[in-house]
Design a protein around this motif. Structure first.
Motif, short mmCIF file in Angstrom:
data_model
loop_
_atom_site.label_atom_id
_atom_site.label_comp_id
_atom_site.label_asym_id
_atom_site.label_seq_id
_atom_site.Cartn_x
_atom_site.Cartn_y
_atom_site.Cartn_z
N LEU A 196 0.79 -1.21 0.14
CA LEU A 196 -0.16 -0.02 -0.07
C LEU A 196 0.76 1.33 -0.04
CD1 LEU A 196 -2.54 -0.87 2.48
CD2 LEU A 196 -3.05 -1.02 -0.17
N PHE A 197 2.16 1.16 0.69
CA PHE A 197 2.90 2.46 0.54
C PHE A 197 3.95 2.31 -0.40
CE2 PHE A 197 1.04 1.85 4.61
CZ PHE A 197 0.92 3.35 5.17
N GLU A 198 3.95 1.42 -1.47
CA GLU A 198 4.93 1.55 -2.65
C GLU A 198 4.67 2.74 -3.46
OE1 GLU A 198 4.86 -2.25 -4.54
OE2 GLU A 198 5.97 -3.26 -2.88
N ALA A 199 5.81 3.60 -3.90
CA ALA A 199 5.79 4.58 -4.58
C ALA A 199 5.02 5.53 -4.51
CB ALA A 199 5.52 3.91 -6.19
N LYS A 200 4.86 5.94 -3.03
CA LYS A 200 3.97 6.91 -2.73
C LYS A 200 4.88 8.37 -2.56
CE LYS A 200 0.59 4.54 -2.59
NZ LYS A 200 -0.73 4.77 -3.73
N HIS A 201 4.11 9.58 -2.44
CA HIS A 201 4.81 10.73 -2.26
C HIS A 201 4.33 11.42 -1.16
CE1 HIS A 201 4.89 9.31 -6.54
NE2 HIS A 201 6.31 9.70 -6.43
N PRO A 202 5.05 12.51 -0.76
CA PRO A 202 4.42 13.60 0.27
C PRO A 202 3.01 14.07 -0.32
CG PRO A 202 6.72 14.12 0.01
CD PRO A 202 6.31 13.03 -0.98
N GLY A 203 2.13 14.22 0.42
CA GLY A 203 0.69 14.60 0.04
C GLY A 203 -0.23 13.48 -0.10
N ASP A 204 0.07 12.25 -0.48
CA ASP A 204 -0.61 11.02 -0.81
C ASP A 204 -1.52 10.56 0.48
OD1 ASP A 204 0.01 11.17 -3.38
OD2 ASP A 204 1.47 9.45 -3.27
#
Length: 454
Positions: free
Chosen positions: A203-211
């Motif tokens: 669920l936390f793969e390839a996530k960015h600040p603000g997601d």
């Protein structure tokens, strides 16, 4: 006093001690006089008690103690002076009579003896010795591991497998809406790499600040109360009430930036001024790997050498009856019914200890204070390795090693370790080594049969 010895067979003998009254009478009298000086009796002050009264009251007990000590000293002095290699302790024979009213006494003791051993440690004995090849791939893997170890955490734009993620954790209703009065952790911190659920990690793969990620804290840790209470800032007894989904609004991503191949990294990884460029650094890493792998090679040699020597020596004759009797006398949990099984457990180690001591004697292996210090240094280095090479200065290692050596129990352990190490060294020097170069994989396979058997 007379002490006689008779050999009963290859591995046992009998010591006979004959004690006459003249051998112990003076010592009994001396002890009774000391008692008379210190003990008071009804109607008499200390030092004024009649000798006859003292002898009547304490004479038998004193005589018993003196005779026992005289006999024990005679037995152990005979063993020491005649250099008998006794296993266990002398065992009193069942027909010994100790009637205190007698003037003269005869006691017999059976002793177990170490068997004669031909250890076969010579150039006719062949033992394999495996040298593990260090490859470029191994050097590269070691360098990458060290770069990670000495890297630093920096802000990242995208999550990575080892990222630490900071943000707001908000509890949700079953329909996905924010739960009124639910848990809100404004400064939550998670590390998905430690999640027990692979689905929750993804669920936390390839996530960015603000997601914003919808996840389930309970699923990340198998509902472990300690981990959930830490993540959600709640008491452990409340975690059962909060096993639903939560929002995680990502505010910051912290990633590990591997160390640069610079002087600071070289100094941290292999020690100050041991390398000044990448070529020297790779050479230093190779040297360290070869050193570590040589330790593995030497460890494997001890296994193969022990096996080869034991096979050459063959089965040893042991004084089993005497040793079992000794075990029963020394251990309250043992008896005639279970001592056989216990003896079989210790037979292998006892056999090897006898062979090892025989080899050490043949090649005049001596243990010095410096040997104890070297063993202690090894203990300290293994304990301090976690702090990196800069923690392993000679001054620090020696300081802690000296503390280790001061303890008597430690000294005994260190002495045994040193004796074993030096014995294998002389075996290595005096047998024929069949040198074989192998890869790491081939070396590991040498241990596979033993592991499968275990």
């Amino acid at each position: 006093m007379n002490v006689n010895y008779a050999k009963l067979d290859n591995v046992s003998g009998e010591i006979t001690v004959t004690l006459e009254e003249k051998d112990y009478a003076d010592k009994v009298s001396k002890q009774l006089k000391e008692i008379g000086k210190k003990h008071a009796e009804p109607g008499f002050r200390p030092g004024h008690v009649p000798a006859g009264l003292i002898a009547k009251k304490y004479g038998s007990a004193v005589k018993y103690d003196v005779v026992n000590k005289e006999v024990a000293d005679a037995v152990f002095n005979y063993i020491k002076e005649n250099k008998l290699q006794v296993l266990g302790q002398p065992v009193p024979e069942a027909d010994n009579e100790f009637k205190i009213e007698n003037a003269d006494f005869t006691f017999k003791f059976k002793v177990g003896l170490a068997p004669e051993i031909d250890n076969h440690v010579n150039k006719d004995l062949h033992v394999p010795y495996y040298t593990i090849n260090v490859t470029d791939e191994m050097i590269n893997e070691q360098i990458e591991g060290l770069r990670q170890r000495f890297g630093r955490q920096v802000p990242g734009e995208e999550t990575e497998p080892n990222a630490v993620i900071k943000g707001a954790i908000t509890e949700l209703n079953p329909d996905g809406t924010v739960k009124e009065g639910g848990i809100v952790v404004e400064n939550g911190i998670i590390a998905p790499v430690y999640f027990k659920s692979e689905d929750q990690k993804k669920l936390f793969e390839a996530k960015h600040p603000g997601d914003v990620v919808v996840f389930n804290p309970a699923a990340t840790c198998d509902a472990n109360p300690t981990e959930m209470s830490s993540m959600l800032n709640i008491d452990k007894d409340k975690v059962e009430e909060h096993k639903g989904d939560f929002n995680f609004e990502i505010k910051e991503i912290i990633v590990l930036k591997p160390a640069e191949l610079d002087q600071e990294f070289f100094d941290n990884a292999v020690g100050k001024d041991k390398a000044h460029n990448e070529e020297e650094f790779r050479a230093a890493i190779k040297e360290l790997l070869e050193l570590n792998l040589s330790n593995d090679s030497n460890y494997r040699f001890t296994i193969d050498a022990k096996e080869a020597v034991e096979k050459a020596v063959g089965a040893l004759e042991l004084p089993e009856a005497i040793l079992k009797d000794f075990l029963v006398r020394q251990n309250e949990s043992l008896n005639n019914e279970n001592v056989d099984a216990e003896f079989e457990k210790m037979r292998g180690q006892l056999t090897w200890d006898l062979i090892r001591d025989n080899i050490a004697s043949k090649f005049e292996v001596k243990i010095s204070e410096e040997d104890l210090m070297n063993e202690a240094r090894g203990v300290v280095v293994r304990q301090l390795m976690q702090y990196g090479p800069n923690a392993l200065t000679d001054q620090i290692v020696d300081k802690y090693a000296q503390e280790v050596v001061k303890d008597q129990k430690n000294r005994e352990m260190l002495a045994q370790n040193a004796l074993t190490r030096k014995t294998f060294e002389v075996i290595k020097e005096n047998v024929t080594l069949d040198n074989k170069e192998v890869s790491v994989e081939e070396f590991r396979q040498l241990f596979t049969p033993a592991q499968e058997e275990a």
